[in-house]
Enzyme design. Structure first.
Site, PDB file in Angstrom:
ATOM      1  CG  HIS A 120      -1.922  -1.183   1.385  1.00  0.00           C
ATOM      2  ND1 HIS A 120      -2.580  -1.530   0.281  1.00  0.00           N
ATOM      3  CD2 HIS A 120      -2.132  -1.952   2.184  1.00  0.00           C
ATOM      4  CE1 HIS A 120      -3.436  -2.599   0.673  1.00  0.00           C
ATOM      5  NE2 HIS A 120      -2.791  -3.082   1.907  1.00  0.00           N
ATOM      6  CG  ASP A 157      -2.653  -8.918   1.447  1.00  0.00           C
ATOM      7  OD1 ASP A 157      -1.610  -9.222   2.209  1.00  0.00           O
ATOM      8  OD2 ASP A 157      -3.438  -8.316   1.746  1.00  0.00           O
ATOM      9  CG  HIS A 159      -6.149  -5.688   2.118  1.00  0.00           C
ATOM     10  ND1 HIS A 159      -5.602  -6.702   3.356  1.00  0.00           N
ATOM     11  CD2 HIS A 159      -7.307  -5.351   2.920  1.00  0.00           C
ATOM     12  CE1 HIS A 159      -6.351  -6.701   4.463  1.00  0.00           C
ATOM     13  NE2 HIS A 159      -7.518  -5.980   4.067  1.00  0.00           N
ATOM     14  CG  ASP A 234      -4.430 -10.459   4.208  1.00  0.00           C
ATOM     15  OD1 ASP A 234      -4.300 -10.939   3.014  1.00  0.00           O
ATOM     16  OD2 ASP A 234      -4.300  -9.382   4.300  1.00  0.00           O
ATOM     17  NE  ARG A 240      -7.648  -9.141  14.255  1.00  0.00           N
ATOM     18  CZ  ARG A 240      -7.315  -8.276  15.200  1.00  0.00           C
ATOM     19  NH1 ARG A 240      -7.772  -7.747  16.098  1.00  0.00           N
ATOM     20  NH2 ARG A 240      -5.851  -7.894  14.793  1.00  0.00           N
TER      21      ARG A 240
HETATM   22 ZN   LIG Z   1      -3.617  -7.439   3.430  1.00  0.00          ZN
END
Ligand SMILES: [Zn+2]
Length: 300
Positions: A120, A157, A159, A234, A240
């Site tokens: 990110h 991932d 995200h 994740d 979470r």
């Molecule tokens: Zn992530």
């Protein structure tokens, strides 16, 4: 031999609020040694990163402000960690870890960083625990030093790899693939070369089917001579922060597909760990450990 970048400072001494996600960086090597997947000689401590190797990827004003702790509160807030000299030192160490990994990957086929996957981080700004984009820095290191000319970044991932997509948007030497949860952060997504979005609760069958449909074809068409893989766990059911429903077994099969593809095609591979925030720490450690176990099994 499998070489793994790791330093004790990977587990940054953060306050209680941030302790939970960071402890995995200490527990993964412990687990790998305890079960005999690795021994001390597999691990190496990264050195100091040279500024020029960061500046291939990050804008100078941003980098100086970050190092001098001079980001404004507005610029620092999206990071989500309290800023400190030791936090920046850790971030630089992780990026250097990925740089040193790539040399090991060229030599041994595969190399891994216990942390990293800071996807990110944009050229000129930090976001979501990511300040310096380790795999983008590693990719630019390869390009600058003529060690690779066509690089594929496979980001699995949960995200989206928004920083990575943005950094390489105009660079056709680097092809970016991101598989991620449609409703997961970041809510504004950047454009990777290939984005695959999954609905909430997507399970093993659909996830792995999509991988088979997309990734081997890209390798055949783009013909990369180096691959970076971001193996965030994740995507697991009980994460979470993630919204998908992949099992530990499915997650292992995912890693197996990538490792086998790289090995079979003889393409050097670097792996950074990325996210993993399940309530059950045991699940996170097990899923991350599988990536190392498979690397040992398949390559050594
Ligand atoms: Zn992530």
């Amino acid at each position: 031999m499998l070489k793994i970048a790791f330093d004790k400072s990977y587990r940054h001494p953060l306050d209680e609020k941030h302790r939970f996600p960071m402890i995995k960086y200490e527990l993964i090597p412990e687990q790998l040694i305890r079960e005999n997947t690795c021994n001390d000689s597999n691990f190496f401590i990264p050195g100091c990163i040279e500024d020029k190797n960061v500046l291939t990827t990050h804008e100078e004003t941003y980098y100086r402000k970050l190092c001098d702790l001079k980001l404004t509160p507005k610029e620092a807030r999206p990071i989500g960690f309290p800023m400190s000299k030791s936090l920046i030192k850790r971030e630089k160490l992780i990026s250097q870890g990925t740089i040193e990994c790539v040399s090991n990957s060229l030599k041994n086929g595969v190399s891994m960083n216990i942390a990293g996957g800071t996807h990110h981080a944009f050229r000129d700004r930090a976001e979501a625990f990511c300040m310096l984009n380790d795999q983008a820095i590693g990719a630019n290191f390869l390009l600058e030093n003529n060690l690779a000319s066509k690089i594929l970044i496979i980001d699995l991932d949960v995200h989206q790899g928004n920083g990575t997509a943005s950094i390489f948007k105009l660079d056709n030497r680097v092809f970016t693939i991101s598989f991620h949860g449609k409703k997961n952060y970041p809510f504004h997504k950047e454009k990777s070369n290939i984005d695959v979005e999954f609905d909430d609760d997507t399970g093993d069958i659909e996830y792995l089917k999509k991988m088979d449909a997309v990734i081997p074809n890209i390798i055949d068409e783009f013909q990369p001579n180096f691959i970076f893989y971001l193996s965030g766990v994740d995507i697991l059911k009980n994460d979470r922060l993630g919204r998908l429903g992949v099992s530990i077994d499915g997650c292992k099969k995912r890693d197996e597909i990538i490792l086998n593809l790289c090995k079979r095609n003889n393409i050097p591979l670097q792996i950074s760990m990325g996210g993993g925030y399940s309530h059950d720490l045991k699940n996170i450690i097990e899923a991350h450990s599988n990536t190392f176990r498979l690397a040992q099994e398949i390559y050594f």
